[in-house]
Design an enzyme around this catalytic site. Structure first.
Site, mmCIF file in Angstrom:
data_model
loop_
_atom_site.group_PDB
_atom_site.id
_atom_site.type_symbol
_atom_site.label_atom_id
_atom_site.label_comp_id
_atom_site.label_asym_id
_atom_site.label_seq_id
_atom_site.Cartn_x
_atom_site.Cartn_y
_atom_site.Cartn_z
ATOM 1 C CG HIS B 184 45.982 26.711 -1.498
ATOM 2 N ND1 HIS B 184 44.717 26.690 -2.015
ATOM 3 C CD2 HIS B 184 45.996 27.724 -0.609
ATOM 4 C CE1 HIS B 184 43.999 27.668 -1.453
ATOM 5 N NE2 HIS B 184 44.755 28.298 -0.598
ATOM 6 C CG ASP B 310 39.855 25.937 -7.649
ATOM 7 O OD1 ASP B 310 40.277 24.886 -7.143
ATOM 8 O OD2 ASP B 310 40.031 27.062 -7.148
ATOM 9 C CG HIS B 314 31.478 24.227 -0.100
ATOM 10 N ND1 HIS B 314 32.037 23.454 0.892
ATOM 11 C CD2 HIS B 314 32.497 24.857 -0.717
ATOM 12 C CE1 HIS B 314 33.358 23.625 0.868
ATOM 13 N NE2 HIS B 314 33.655 24.460 -0.099
#
Lengths: 327, 430
Positions: B184, B310, B314
Site C-alpha cells: 500500500h 479495491d 463500510h
C-alpha cells in the site's frame, strides 16, 4: 449596496460559511448587525424578537468566549438559550454526531449554534435537523460570524471594505477564521494578503485569491488592516515553527514591523491572544490602533443579527409549509 | 460428469487471438472445447445449454484486491455476500486482503478463507497473507508456510510497510521462496492526518491534505529495495502521475515490478468530495484530474498492469461522520466491469488491454490459472451485454454495504450470466 442588500436579504436557512454568499447577503447581515450595536451600548439591552424561541449552543469544543457571545446575543433578543457542551473524545466511543443532532432536533429548537473540532461536521449536522444552524466554527474550515464581526468592525472605522489592503498574518493553515475572512473580504472587494512561514500556509492558498508573503515587512507594506492569528501552544515548539523566540522575531507584530503599514493601519485579533508570541503587548493594547476589544463587542451584535435573521427565515418557511399543507 | 454448453456467443479473449462467434463446452469445470464449429449441428441431448443470444463471452474477471471483512466484521460484509456480489459483477476470482480480525497471518486463517470460499462456491477466493504479524509492521510472518497453504502474495493490506528495514527483510525473505510482495504505497508520515488530496479543494474545505508525494516517496523507495533484493514487487491502487512514471521507469530498467489501480482513480477525481462526501473518501485519496488522466494513460500503455475493485465495505455508521472521522474506501465488486468498459467506450483504452487488466494480467502476477478462454482453462466465464446501458443502483447490490460513490451513474455493459467451474452462478434478472 445597502438598499440592494435590504431588498434581497439573507434567504438561506443556515449560516454555515461565508464561501458562496453574495456581497448583498453579507452586506445585509452586517447592516442588520449595525442596528444592534447602539442598543447594546444603551442600558436597556433586551428586546423581544426571539421571545418563545429556543436556541441551543452546542459546543463540541471548549470556547468560553464564543459561547458566551452567542448566549448573550440570544438572551438579549428574548430567546431561551440552552448551552450544551459535549466532550468530543467521549462522544467518539458511543453516540454519533447524527444521533446527537436527531436527539436535539426532537426537542424542536429554532436555532442551533454549533462548534465542532472537525471540518464539515456542522454541515453534516445541518442536513439532519429541521431548525436553523449557525456554524460557530468547524475544524479548520469556517467561522462565519467571526468574519462578519471583523467586517463590521472594519466598516465602522474605515467606512467601506472595498479597496482596503488587509494582511492576515500567522497560522493560516489551522485557521477557520482566516478562511472565512478571506472569503468575505474578497467578496466585498478588499485586497487580501496572507503572511506566514511556509509551514503555516495550506497548499494552493493563492488559489483562494490572496497574495502570499513570507516576510512581515513586505506583507504589511501599505496595509490598512493587520489581522493577527493565534498560534496554538502545541504548534510552537518544533512541530510547525522551531520556537516562540524565532516565531516572535520573524512574525510577531511589534511597532517595528507595523511601521511599514499605513500610518492609520488598524490591528485586529480574533482572540484569545498569545502576548509575546504573535503580538507584542503594547501593540495589542494600543487604543488608537488596536480594534481587538471592539471585535468582541461587535461579536454580540453580529450574532444577534444572525439569530434574528435565521429565526425569521425559519418561521416564514414553517408558516409557508403550514399554508401548503392546508387543503 | 457435469457439462454446460454455451451457444450463440461472441467468444472474446483478445490475448488468445480470439474474437469470433461460436459456442463453448465446459466439462467438469474446465473448457473442453470452443469455437465457431462447435455445436454447428446443435447441442446433443442431455447437456445443460445456455443461449447467449449473440452476447459476449469473456473470461471471468480476476479481482486482485478486495476486502471481504470475514472473519471479524461480518456486519459489513461476509464471504457469502461478497461472493454473490462478485458473481453479479462477472468476477470469478477474488483475492482478499488479510486485514480481517484476526488478520490472515496464520496458516489456519488461510485455510479458513479457502474453505469458506469453496463452501460458498460462487467465486474462487484466494487470500493474501499478512507480510508482518498482526499487520503491525514489525515481525515477519511465516510466509513460506502461508504460501504453501495457499496465500498468493504478502501484504499488510491497507497499512503501508513503512519501515525501510522491515520492508527490505520482508522482500529478501519473500525472494527466497519467489513470493510476491504487495504494498500500500503511502508514506504514513506524509499522509497523516490527511483525508483527501492536498490542494485547493482541501484548503477550501479546511481538511488536512495528503500530498501526491506520500505515494511517490514510498513507491520510489520500494523500487530501490526491490532492485536490491530482486523480489517480485506489486504496488496497489496507484493514484498519481508521479507513481505511474516511477513504475514506467522501473519496468524500463527491467525490474520485476507491477502495479494496479482501481476504478475510482480513473473514473473520479478529487472534486467528487464536493461538500465533505464521505463516500468519496478513499485511501489513497482521489487525486487531481491530471493524476486521473495519467492513470488512464498508464492503463492504456500497460504501465498499470491490472485493475482491481479495491472493494472496501463500510456501513452507514462508519461513513455518516465528519469527513476526517469517516472510514476510507468504497465497494467495487459490482461496478468493476462497467467502469472498466467505460474506458473502452470512451476510447481511452483498447478493449483487449481493458480485458487483460481484469483477466490475464492479475492472473499472471499472482500465478493463478484463470483469466483465459482456452481449452483446458477453468470454465470461469462472464457473459456480457457489452453495449447495454444501465444505471448503477446501490440498493440493488448484493454487497452488504452500499458505500459506492457511483450510485446513479449511467454506464454501459452488463454481466448477464456468470459461470464458475462450469456452473451457472449468476443470471441477471432483467
Amino acid at each position: 449596496m445597502s438598499a440592494l442588500a435590504a431588498a434581497l436579504g439573507y434567504p438561506h436557512r443556515h449560516l454555515l460559511g461565508i464561501e458562496g454568499l453574495s456581497a448583498g447577503e453579507i452586506a445585509h447581515l452586517i447592516d442588520r448587525s449595525e442596528e444592534f450595536v447602539a442598543r447594546n451600548q444603551g442600558s436597556e439591552k433586551k428586546g423581544g424578537s426571539l421571545r418563545g424561541r429556543t436556541i441551543i449552543n452546542l459546543f463540541f469544543e471548549n470556547s468560553t468566549r464564543t459561547r458566551t457571545s452567542f448566549e448573550l446575543a440570544g438572551k438579549r433578543l428574548g430567546g431561551d438559550v440552552i448551552n450544551m457542551s459535549v466532550e468530543y473524545s467521549s462522544m467518539k466511543k458511543g453516540e454519533t454526531l447524527i444521533d446527537t443532532a436527531m436527539t436535539l432536533n426532537a426537542m424542536n429548537p429554532d436555532v442551533l449554534c454549533v462548534r465542532h473540532p472537525e471540518s464539515g461536521a456542522v454541515k453534516l449536522l445541518s442536513d439532519k435537523v429541521n431548525c436553523a444552524v449557525i456554524n460557530a466554527g468547524d475544524g479548520t474550515h469556517e467561522h462565519p460570524t467571526q468574519a462578519l464581526l471583523d467586517a463590521l468592525t472594519i466598516r465602522r472605522r474605515k467606512g467601506d471594505l472595498r479597496g482596503l489592503v488587509v494582511a492576515i498574518c500567522g497560522d493560516i493553515l489551522h485557521s477557520r477564521v482566516a478562511r472565512s475572512n478571506i472569503a468575505l473580504l474578497n467578496t466585498m472587494g478588499a485586497r487580501v494578503r496572507v503572511v506566514a512561514p511556509r509551514t503555516l500556509l495550506p497548499t494552493a492558498i493563492e488559489r483562494l485569491g490572496v497574495e502570499v508573503f513570507h516576510d512581515m515587512k513586505r506583507g504589511l507594506a501599505n496595509a490598512d488592516i493587520v489581522m493577527m492569528l493565534r498560534l496554538q501552544t502545541e504548534r510552537m515548539s518544533g512541530s510547525f515553527v522551531p520556537s516562540v523566540r524565532e516565531y516572535y522575531h520573524f512574525y510577531g507584530l511589534d511597532y517595528a514591523k507595523l511601521a511599514v503599514a499605513k500610518p492609520d493601519a488598524l490591528i485586529m485579533h480574533p482572540g484569545p491572544m498569545n502576548r509575546g508570541v504573535e503580538i507584542d503587548s503594547e501593540v495589542a493594547d494600543d487604543i488608537d490602533r488596536s480594534l481587538i476589544r471592539h471585535q468582541v463587542e461587535m461579536g454580540v451584535a453580529v450574532r444577534m443579527a444572525c439569530l434574528e435573521v435565521l429565526a425569521d427565515n425559519l418561521a416564514r418557511s414553517n408558516s409557508g409549509n403550514a399554508a401548503e399543507a392546508r387543503p | 460428469m457435469s457439462r454446460l454448453a454455451l451457444v450463440n456467443a461472441r467468444l472474446l479473449d483478445p490475448a488468445a487471438g480470439r474474437d469470433q462467434p461460436g459456442g463453448l463446452l465446459a466439462i467438469d469445470g474446465r473448457i473442453a472445447d470452443l469455437g465457431p464449429a462447435l455445436f454447428a449441428d446443435g447441442v446433443p441431448d442431455g447437456i445443460e445449454t445456455v443461449d447467449c443470444r449473440g452476447m459476449t463471452l469473456i473470461p471471468g474477471l480476476v479481482d486482485m484486491r478486495a476486502q471481504l471483512r470475514e472473519p471479524g466484521a461480518e456486519h459489513l460484509e461476509n464471504m457469502a455476500t461478497a461472493s454473490q456480489a462478485a458473481a453479479a459483477g462477472g468476477v470469478t476470482t477474488i483475492v482478499c486482503l488479510p486485514n480481517t480480525d484476526p488478520p490472515i497471518d496464520d496458516v489456519a486463517l488461510v485455510e479458513f478463507v479457502r474453505r469458506r470460499g469453496r463452501e460458498i462456491g460462487l467465486a474462487n477466493i484466494h487470500p493474501y497473507g499478512a507480510a508482518t504479524k498482526g499487520l503491525a509492521g514489525k515481525e515477519l510472518t511465516e510466509m513460506g508456510m502461508l504460501a504453501a497453504a495457499g496465500a498468493v502474495g504478502f501484504t499488510d493490506a491497507t497499512h503501508a510497510i513503512a519501515n525501510a528495514g522491515i520492508m527490505r527483510r520482508a522482500m529478501s525473505y519473500a525472494r527466497t521462496f519467489d513470493l510476491l510482495i504487495v504494498q500500500h504505497p503511502e508514506e504514513p508520515a506524509l499522509s497523516h492526518p490527511g483525508g483527501m488530496n492536498e490542494g485547493e479543494i482541501a484548503t477550501r474545505l479546511g481538511l488536512p491534505g495528503i500530498p501526491a508525494a506520500a505515494e511517490i516517496v514510498l513507491l520510489e523507495r520500494d523500487l530501490r529495495l526491490a532492485e536490491l533484493t530482486g523480489v517480485r514487487y506489486h504496488a496497489g491502487h496507484v493514484s498519481t502521475a508521479g507513481a505511474v512514471e516511477a513504475i514506467r521507469a522501473a519496468k524500463a530498467r527491467g525490474l520485476p515490478v507491477s502495479c494496479d489501480t482501481a476504478p475510482p482513480y480513473f473514473a473520479l477525481n478529487e472534486t467528487a468530495v464536493g461538500e465533505y462526501r464521505t463516500f468519496a473518501k478513499l485511501s489513497p485519496p482521489l487525486r487531481s484530474d491530471g493524476d486521473r488522466r495519467a492513470v488512464v494513460a498508464g492503463i492504456a500503455d500497460g504501465t498499470i498492469d491490472a485493475i482491481a475493485s479495491d472493494h472496501a465495505p463500510h456501513d452507514q455508521d462508519s461513513k455518516r461522520l465528519p469527513f476526517s472521522s469517516a472510514a476510507s474506501g468504497v465497494i467495487g465488486l459490482e461496478t468493476l466491469l462497467p467502469l472498466v468498459l467505460e474506458l473502452v467506450h470512451q476510447g481511452d483504452v483498447r478493449l483487449d488491454r481493458a480485458l487483460d487488466a481484469v483477466g490475464r494480467a492479475p492472473a499472471r502476477i499472482l500465478g493463478l490459472d484463470c483469466g483465459r478462454l482456452e481449452i483446458g482453462a477453468p470454465a470461469d466465464l462472464a457473459l456480457v451485454d457489452m453495449d447495454r446501458p444501465w444505471r448503477i443502483a446501490v440498493d440493488r447490490f448484493r454487497s452488504k454495504s452500499k458505500n459506492s460513490p457511483f450510485d446513479g451513474r449511467p454506464v454501459q455493459g452488463r454481466t448477464m450470466l456468470t459461470v464458475l467451474g462450469g456452473r451457472v452462478v449468476h443470471r441477471a434478472e432483467d
